[in-house]
Motif scaffolding. Structure first.
Motif, PDB file in Angstrom:
ATOM      1  N   UNK A 109     -19.927  -1.012  -1.152  1.00  0.00           N
ATOM      2  CA  UNK A 109     -20.200  -1.338   0.687  1.00  0.00           C
ATOM      3  C   UNK A 109     -18.104  -1.710   1.103  1.00  0.00           C
ATOM      4  N   UNK A 110     -18.497  -1.555   2.501  1.00  0.00           N
ATOM      5  CA  UNK A 110     -16.492  -1.471   2.797  1.00  0.00           C
ATOM      6  C   UNK A 110     -16.721  -3.389   2.162  1.00  0.00           C
ATOM      7  N   UNK A 111     -16.615  -4.205   2.020  1.00  0.00           N
ATOM      8  CA  UNK A 111     -15.775  -6.052   1.823  1.00  0.00           C
ATOM      9  C   UNK A 111     -15.799  -5.105   0.015  1.00  0.00           C
ATOM     10  N   UNK A 112     -16.594  -4.745  -0.371  1.00  0.00           N
ATOM     11  CA  UNK A 112     -16.456  -4.607  -1.767  1.00  0.00           C
ATOM     12  C   UNK A 112     -15.446  -3.454  -2.521  1.00  0.00           C
ATOM     13  N   UNK A 113     -15.441  -3.031  -1.466  1.00  0.00           N
ATOM     14  CA  UNK A 113     -14.005  -1.801  -1.648  1.00  0.00           C
ATOM     15  C   UNK A 113     -12.528  -2.521  -1.182  1.00  0.00           C
ATOM     16  N   UNK A 114     -12.820  -3.518   0.220  1.00  0.00           N
ATOM     17  CA  UNK A 114     -11.936  -3.971   0.625  1.00  0.00           C
ATOM     18  C   UNK A 114     -11.162  -5.487  -0.967  1.00  0.00           C
ATOM     19  N   UNK A 115     -12.371  -5.961  -1.539  1.00  0.00           N
ATOM     20  CA  UNK A 115     -11.839  -6.716  -2.446  1.00  0.00           C
ATOM     21  C   UNK A 115     -11.395  -5.741  -3.611  1.00  0.00           C
ATOM     22  N   UNK A 116     -11.700  -4.691  -4.433  1.00  0.00           N
ATOM     23  CA  UNK A 116     -11.080  -4.106  -4.894  1.00  0.00           C
ATOM     24  C   UNK A 116     -10.030  -3.471  -4.779  1.00  0.00           C
ATOM     25  N   UNK A 117      -9.770  -2.917  -3.555  1.00  0.00           N
ATOM     26  CA  UNK A 117      -8.474  -2.828  -3.167  1.00  0.00           C
ATOM     27  C   UNK A 117      -7.000  -4.022  -3.528  1.00  0.00           C
ATOM     28  N   UNK A 118      -7.625  -5.148  -2.814  1.00  0.00           N
ATOM     29  CA  UNK A 118      -7.110  -5.922  -3.137  1.00  0.00           C
ATOM     30  C   UNK A 118      -6.293  -6.565  -4.111  1.00  0.00           C
ATOM     31  N   UNK A 119      -7.470  -6.090  -5.413  1.00  0.00           N
ATOM     32  CA  UNK A 119      -7.325  -7.022  -7.047  1.00  0.00           C
ATOM     33  C   UNK A 119      -6.841  -5.910  -7.747  1.00  0.00           C
ATOM     34  N   UNK A 120      -6.320  -4.391  -7.206  1.00  0.00           N
ATOM     35  CA  UNK A 120      -5.559  -3.441  -8.090  1.00  0.00           C
ATOM     36  C   UNK A 120      -4.152  -4.280  -8.122  1.00  0.00           C
ATOM     37  N   UNK A 121      -3.533  -3.742  -9.556  1.00  0.00           N
ATOM     38  CA  UNK A 121      -2.151  -4.803  -9.766  1.00  0.00           C
ATOM     39  C   UNK A 121      -1.232  -3.686  -8.456  1.00  0.00           C
ATOM     40  N   UNK A 122      -1.511  -2.654  -8.726  1.00  0.00           N
ATOM     41  CA  UNK A 122      -0.635  -2.024  -7.840  1.00  0.00           C
ATOM     42  C   UNK A 122       0.235  -2.349  -6.662  1.00  0.00           C
ATOM     43  N   UNK A 123      -0.708  -2.629  -6.063  1.00  0.00           N
ATOM     44  CA  UNK A 123      -0.658  -3.421  -4.402  1.00  0.00           C
ATOM     45  C   UNK A 123       0.142  -5.212  -4.623  1.00  0.00           C
ATOM     46  N   UNK A 124       0.127  -5.234  -5.304  1.00  0.00           N
ATOM     47  CA  UNK A 124       1.180  -6.825  -5.873  1.00  0.00           C
ATOM     48  C   UNK A 124       2.559  -6.706  -6.465  1.00  0.00           C
ATOM     49  N   UNK A 125       2.910  -5.652  -6.097  1.00  0.00           N
ATOM     50  CA  UNK A 125       4.198  -4.659  -6.669  1.00  0.00           C
ATOM     51  C   UNK A 125       4.962  -4.064  -5.681  1.00  0.00           C
ATOM     52  N   UNK A 126       6.135  -4.208  -5.970  1.00  0.00           N
ATOM     53  CA  UNK A 126       7.341  -3.011  -5.165  1.00  0.00           C
ATOM     54  C   UNK A 126       7.498  -3.619  -3.619  1.00  0.00           C
ATOM     55  N   UNK A 127       8.510  -2.782  -2.706  1.00  0.00           N
ATOM     56  CA  UNK A 127       8.498  -3.070  -1.199  1.00  0.00           C
ATOM     57  C   UNK A 127       7.431  -3.096  -1.484  1.00  0.00           C
ATOM     58  N   UNK A 128       6.624  -2.363  -0.684  1.00  0.00           N
ATOM     59  CA  UNK A 128       5.581  -1.992   0.393  1.00  0.00           C
ATOM     60  C   UNK A 128       3.958  -3.237  -0.896  1.00  0.00           C
TER      61      UNK A 128
ATOM     62  N   UNK B 265       1.717  -7.177  -1.132  1.00  0.00           N
ATOM     63  CA  UNK B 265       1.097  -7.786  -0.386  1.00  0.00           C
ATOM     64  C   UNK B 265       2.631  -8.915  -0.372  1.00  0.00           C
ATOM     65  N   UNK B 266       2.701  -9.043  -1.908  1.00  0.00           N
ATOM     66  CA  UNK B 266       3.800 -10.309  -1.383  1.00  0.00           C
ATOM     67  C   UNK B 266       5.042  -9.922  -0.708  1.00  0.00           C
ATOM     68  N   UNK B 267       5.390  -8.792  -0.409  1.00  0.00           N
ATOM     69  CA  UNK B 267       6.680  -8.061   0.078  1.00  0.00           C
ATOM     70  C   UNK B 267       6.662  -8.189   1.671  1.00  0.00           C
ATOM     71  N   UNK B 268       5.179  -8.160   1.569  1.00  0.00           N
ATOM     72  CA  UNK B 268       4.715  -7.803   3.246  1.00  0.00           C
ATOM     73  C   UNK B 268       3.988  -9.361   3.432  1.00  0.00           C
ATOM     74  N   UNK B 269       3.368 -10.079   2.847  1.00  0.00           N
ATOM     75  CA  UNK B 269       3.148 -11.523   3.956  1.00  0.00           C
ATOM     76  C   UNK B 269       5.064 -12.475   3.936  1.00  0.00           C
ATOM     77  N   UNK B 270       5.830 -12.138   2.769  1.00  0.00           N
ATOM     78  CA  UNK B 270       7.082 -11.938   3.338  1.00  0.00           C
ATOM     79  C   UNK B 270       7.853 -11.967   4.303  1.00  0.00           C
ATOM     80  N   UNK B 271       7.313 -10.752   4.976  1.00  0.00           N
ATOM     81  CA  UNK B 271       8.117 -10.235   6.218  1.00  0.00           C
ATOM     82  C   UNK B 271       7.760 -10.882   7.241  1.00  0.00           C
ATOM     83  N   UNK B 272       6.066 -10.661   6.899  1.00  0.00           N
ATOM     84  CA  UNK B 272       4.679 -11.242   8.359  1.00  0.00           C
ATOM     85  C   UNK B 272       5.519 -12.570   8.674  1.00  0.00           C
ATOM     86  N   UNK B 273       5.537 -13.628   7.789  1.00  0.00           N
ATOM     87  CA  UNK B 273       6.340 -14.739   7.559  1.00  0.00           C
ATOM     88  C   UNK B 273       7.468 -15.292   7.828  1.00  0.00           C
TER      89      UNK B 273
END
Length: 246
Positions: free
Chosen positions: A2-21, A23-31
């Protein structure tokens, strides 16, 4: 899946937690966007709210004006300002500061108005000047409501900076707008979850601050009836039997 499983799978991917785009960088920008907006809004709104609450003047003008600001459509204001000043951070910053002004002003003047006039009169009677009453009596007692106004503004700003990514800018809204053309609903939902989690964490932080700044004897912004403890009369002190003098 389902959609939530796909969303959490997306969040769990290591590639989405590094680089200029990532999650940490986007959170810092938002803050960063949120913090800058709140600093400017507090610098503008807090003196206005304190002036109204302390003097009682200007309320009939400022209160309707801030009410009108609440009714402004943020996205429409954002687009109008972007057309006027160009793309970049300035247009959304102005729009978000305007959005943050009403709750901060309201929290400041309502906080000071909630302070008992008896307490203010007592402070004046012992020699406090006008500024002394404001900063040593009214503001400390009004802090819970003042922080509450900033708390409300912070939540609105966090949520609305997501929309500002339309221009385009960074922040968590980037995940949403980047996902729409590709119909990447997992990223779209994941970005929404990140915004919600960030808002809840910031709200919890402000709730803690609001509790810490609440003085003893103050509950829900009102001064409690605090009675000094006196020694109970005893039979060893028969003076308590004497009738009160008229």
């Amino acid at each position: 899946m389902n959609s939530y499983s796909q969303a959490f799978a997306w969040l769990a991917e290591a590639a989405h937690w590094s680089g200029p785009a990532g999650i940490p960088q986007r959170v810092l920008e938002h803050l960063g966007y949120t913090g800058l907006t709140l600093v400017i809004a507090i610098a503008v709104a807090l003196p206005v709210g304190l002036f109204i609450g302390h003097t009682g003047r200007g309320r009939e003008i400022i209160v309707p004006f801030t009410g009108a600001l609440r009714a402004l459509p943020t996205l429409g204001l954002l687009i109008v300002l972007a057309l006027a000043v160009g793309s970049g951070i300035l247009a959304p910053l102005i729009a978000l500061v305007i959005l943050a002004l009403p709750p901060i002003i309201a929290g400041a003047y309502s906080g000071l108005e909630s302070v008992s006039r008896e307490v203010v009169d007592a402070a004046r009677s012992v020699g406090f000047t006008g500024s002394g009453v404001l900063w040593k009596v009214e503001v400390p007692l009004a802090l819970p409501l003042i922080v509450g106004g900033i708390r409300s503004a912070a939540l609105q700003v966090i949520a609305t900076w997501t929309v500002a990514a339309y221009l385009p800018l960074g922040g968590l809204g980037r995940f949403l707008y980047d996902a729409l053309p590709n119909q990447d609903y997992a990223q779209l939902l994941a970005g929404s979850i990140l915004v919600i989690v960030l808002a809840l964490l910031v709200d919890g932080l402000f709730a803690l601050i609001q509790r810490l700044v609440t003085p003893r004897g103050v509950s829900a912004g009102r001064t409690a009836d605090i009675r000094t403890k006196t020694q109970s009369p005893t039979r060893k002190d028969p003076s308590w039997l004497a009738p009160e003098k008229a």
